[in-house]
Design a protein around this motif. Structure first.
Motif, PDB file in Angstrom:
ATOM      1  N   TYR A 116       6.186   4.924  -0.872  1.00 33.34           N
ATOM      2  CA  TYR A 116       5.000   4.072  -0.815  1.00 33.34           C
ATOM      3  C   TYR A 116       3.150   5.597   0.005  1.00 33.34           C
ATOM      4  N   ASP A 117       4.446   6.852   0.752  1.00 33.67           N
ATOM      5  CA  ASP A 117       3.470   7.576   1.306  1.00 33.67           C
ATOM      6  C   ASP A 117       3.482   8.463   0.462  1.00 33.67           C
ATOM      7  N   THR A 122       2.623   1.035  -4.269  1.00 38.14           N
ATOM      8  CA  THR A 122       2.010  -0.967  -4.092  1.00 38.14           C
ATOM      9  C   THR A 122       3.189  -1.632  -3.762  1.00 38.14           C
ATOM     10  N   SER A 167       0.675  -1.603   3.699  1.00 40.32           N
ATOM     11  CA  SER A 167       0.385  -1.846   4.552  1.00 40.32           C
ATOM     12  C   SER A 167       1.373  -2.299   5.740  1.00 40.32           C
ATOM     13  N   GLU A 168       1.826  -3.456   5.484  1.00 36.50           N
ATOM     14  CA  GLU A 168       3.056  -4.966   6.186  1.00 36.50           C
ATOM     15  C   GLU A 168       4.076  -3.976   6.186  1.00 36.50           C
TER      16      GLU A 168
END
Length: 171
Positions: A116-117, A122, A167-168
């Motif tokens: 993700y980072d 996504t 985001s979760e």
């Protein structure tokens, strides 16, 4: 080419030739049943060599998970994407020395954060064999939810477990 990640207890790194014995022992055991084993040394070598090979071909892949202090091999965790997979998965395989210590979860969280980072993904999924209750329990601890099934001609039908979106996701 293979980045090194560290967590509180672990190093996720490129495999070395010295790690092969632990890998071959795992692949020869009944514990490898959920990943196409047991396998002889020749087939195990091909699986082992594919770890850095995928990094070279796709730019991402799986890491050898090692104890941070002793550098002892504990398993393989990371982003697995064979040619016949519909999308990359976050995969985990623990050797006997890595079982029952939270190693798979700690390493999977680091690998997911990298996807993700660093890679900017996504979405991420994991395939789980319906009979592999320990793997399913880990997927649930990681916050995954069921997202259908996938049938593979060699490995059978998997549950698709979808990871939380960036985001979760929590560490």
């Amino acid at each position: 080419m293979i980045p090194t990640l560290t967590t509180a207890r672990l190093t996720l790194r490129a495999p070395t030739l010295a790690d092969f014995e632990a890998h071959a022992a795992f692949r020869a055991s009944d514990r490898a049943a959920f990943v196409g084993g047991p396998s002889d040394r020749s087939i195990s070598w091909g699986h082992f060599a594919a770890i850095p090979g995928q990094w070279a071909l796709r730019g991402y892949g799986r890491w050898l998970v090692a104890d941070r202090d002793a550098d002892a091999p504990l398993g393989i965790v990371g982003l697995h994407h064979p040619d016949d997979w519909p999308e990359p998965e976050l995969a985990w395989t623990m050797y006997a020395a890595g079982e029952g210590r939270g190693v798979a979860q700690e390493a999977a969280l680091a690998a997911r954060a990298y996807a993700y980072d660093t890679l900017g993904w996504t979405t991420l999924m994991s395939f789980v064999d319906p009979a592999n209750t320990r793997s399913m329990a880990l997927a649930l601890r990681l916050g995954c939810h069921p997202d259908g099934t996938h049938s593979h001609p060699q490995f059978g039908t998997f549950h698709v477990m979808r990871h939380p979106a960036p985001s979760e996701a929590t560490q």
